[in-house]
Design an enzyme around this catalytic site. Sequence first.
Site, mmCIF file in Angstrom:
data_model
loop_
_atom_site.group_PDB
_atom_site.id
_atom_site.type_symbol
_atom_site.label_atom_id
_atom_site.label_comp_id
_atom_site.label_asym_id
_atom_site.label_seq_id
_atom_site.Cartn_x
_atom_site.Cartn_y
_atom_site.Cartn_z
ATOM 1 N N SER A 33 0.850 -1.188 0.000
ATOM 2 C CA SER A 33 0.000 0.000 0.000
ATOM 3 C C SER A 33 0.881 1.232 0.000
ATOM 4 O O SER A 33 2.056 1.176 0.389
ATOM 5 C CB SER A 33 -0.884 0.036 1.243
ATOM 6 O OG SER A 33 -0.134 0.425 2.389
ATOM 7 N N ASP A 34 0.330 2.359 -0.427
ATOM 8 C CA ASP A 34 0.987 3.625 -0.154
ATOM 9 C C ASP A 34 0.890 3.866 1.360
ATOM 10 O O ASP A 34 0.144 3.176 2.071
ATOM 11 C CB ASP A 34 0.339 4.763 -0.942
ATOM 12 C CG ASP A 34 1.308 5.910 -1.211
ATOM 13 O OD1 ASP A 34 2.273 6.062 -0.435
ATOM 14 O OD2 ASP A 34 1.104 6.653 -2.185
ATOM 15 N N CYS A 35 1.646 4.818 1.848
ATOM 16 C CA CYS A 35 1.807 4.938 3.297
ATOM 17 C C CYS A 35 0.527 5.427 3.977
ATOM 18 O O CYS A 35 -0.003 6.492 3.644
ATOM 19 C CB CYS A 35 2.989 5.828 3.616
ATOM 20 S SG CYS A 35 4.522 5.061 3.058
#
Length: 773
Positions: free
Chosen positions: A294-296
């Site tokens: 995932s993105d952060c």
Amino acid sequence: MGRRTHAVPAATAAALLLAVLHLHAAVAADPPFSCGAASAAPYCDRKLPIERRAADLVSKLSLEEKISQLGDESPAVARLGVPAYKWWSEALHGVAWSKGMHLDGPLRAATSFPQVILTAASFNPHLWYRIGQVIGTEARGVYNNGQAEGLTFWAPNINVFRDPRWGRGQETPGEDPTMTGKYAAVFVRGVQGYAISGAINSSDLEASACCKHFTAYDLENWKGVTRFAFDAKVTEQDLADTYNPPFKSCVEDGGASGIMCSYNRVNGVPTCADHNLLSKTARGDWRLTRYITSDCDAVAIIHDVQGYAKAPEDAVADVLLPGMDVNCGGYIQTHGVSAYQQGKITGEDIDRALRNLFAIRMRLGLFNGNPKYNRYGNIRADQVCKKEHQDLALQAAQDGIVLLKNDAGALPLSKSKVSSVAVIGPNGNNASLLLGNYFGPPCISVTPFQALQGYVKDATFVQGCNAAVCNVSNIGEAVHAASSADYVVLFMGLDQNQEREEVDRLELGLPGMQESLVNKVADAAKKPVILVLLCGGPVDVTFAKNNPKIGAIVWAGYPGQAGGIAIAQVLFGEHNPGGRLPVTWYPKEFTAVPMTDMRMRADPSTGYPGRTYRFYKGKTVYNFGYGLSYSKYSHRFASEGTKPPSMSGIEGLKATASAAGTVSYDVEEMGAEACDRLRFPAVVRVQNHGPMDGRHPVLLFLRWPNATDGRPASQLIGFQSVHLRADEAAHVEFEVSPCKHFSRAAEDGRKVIDQGSHFVKVGDDEFELSFMA
């Protein structure tokens, strides 16, 4: 602000380039690894397939230990000899500051290449590949020096640069999906230690690349609409021919070991929770066998911001079940056990993710004993910032710089004839500005003004504005400096306060009082001035384009550690500019188009103009692919070698007709064998008519007789960069695949080839092919 700096004796540009920081005095520590000489566990057995080794390790973990490994900061499992690991490292255009990389020990710098948008302007895949190779090598050098806790790099950014206001457009290869896909493939291959083309048959990784942000992600914060809450409404047609192709190329052609799902939703579903995107498309259609991150904090956002998940445990299930493996952030580590206890995820969901993750670490050789004694163990600290790498950073800046205007031969300047120069502008003497975003400490630091001092003894710098925002200026001092000097070079544009992650622009002109400063300086100068633009996204400089007192305009992006040197070399004719714009430069009026409208194709009924050179119907400042040179080049198709096949007689195909009456054929139904038979070579004769040697991009386009049925106006189908001496000619060969290059996306996303004429075009020359099944 407003301070004048007088020239002092300066080294030449070449000497500046060799002024490398010597930062390799000591070795920090051994890198972390697992499976020492005494270990007999199956997961340490290098003779076993990696998938079996990973499964063995996962089987030995407790539930709590398993969940702990599903965040970007994965703690050690001491009882099994598994060290801690940090998944988050950055290497967009050089090894950068990040959680996993620590450039604060004996190694304090890494080669800083131009920001990607400028490198892309070279249209040179071999250059892109070599940059990837250097990044992979330097990453290993830092790791082997004990200054890294991971070798998984969340680069490249391959979202299509759809809207000129996007703050992160600077990180991308531009607006064309074919070009972006090629960049993705060769950059990834370079980073991971593969050959530039051919089969990917190695189980080893020098470093791990991860293509981001999947998919339709190109908005940060526009008029209160944030990337975290944005729901991108995207048609199947636009997904098929614009947003997804770069990721397909990244996985299939580049062999990327990972992809990152984005913050936004697509048609109501968060990308990290979208089974169709992650499992059906990436893992199914493209056969991605490695990890998805995932993105952060994207998993937390699914619950906390988007409200898609009703409970934290639902968010965990929403991402693990469709195929995501690791969460950048601690949300799954916090809520994963309770999600399992509530029956929302199963042990197999967890194990699948962990097998993917540990397989990457094993391919990196981190479970093969001390990495120093393995395949990449001989890459030492002296490989970081080595001269060859810095030379490549200079070449990348040189080859990317685009000459936009050059009236009456204003450039190149003659060193012997320039007695004094005034360097004016907020971007003229700031080395950090040259780096763009996601950068590490560079090996050298030279501003444009410092580089120009090596060419002109009497050089003066006046800032003119407080910064790129230019809300405070001292135009009077700048005008005085301009009127006193023989020549004037203006360094204007943007900086990371105008465009960066979390920041989109609202305007397309030069910020604040920059335009006024440029015009007044041009009026006061003795000769037509030179305007150098440092920016990632395009700016509307129509005023400068049309002003006869501005003799030349140069776009230099954010050109990296050697950018100041490269700019000076171009201005003084030591390098012949050959870069071409990888994005359309739109007029200021384009800001009337909402950033949130994701449609690529124009809609004449509502006045929507469409986006990018492929679909935009409106006036431009400069077109995609535009760029001048100090030389003149010609292109034409060579009759010898260009051998189009017969485009008729494919049996068994069923034609379909659109509502507009267009007859087309489904590419998938044609089959691989028929498609292979249709491939043909197109040979272009390109000549440099002088007066200087130069590197020149050759761009091959397809166009249709009309743009009905959602066809692009034109489509880039191939490009190569060739170096030619003055008056030299060469032949450049392209392989044209009608199934790939002549097809378009139908409304339902299927690739179809239309019956009738297709034109293959290079420069002003073209030939016609008619497809008839």
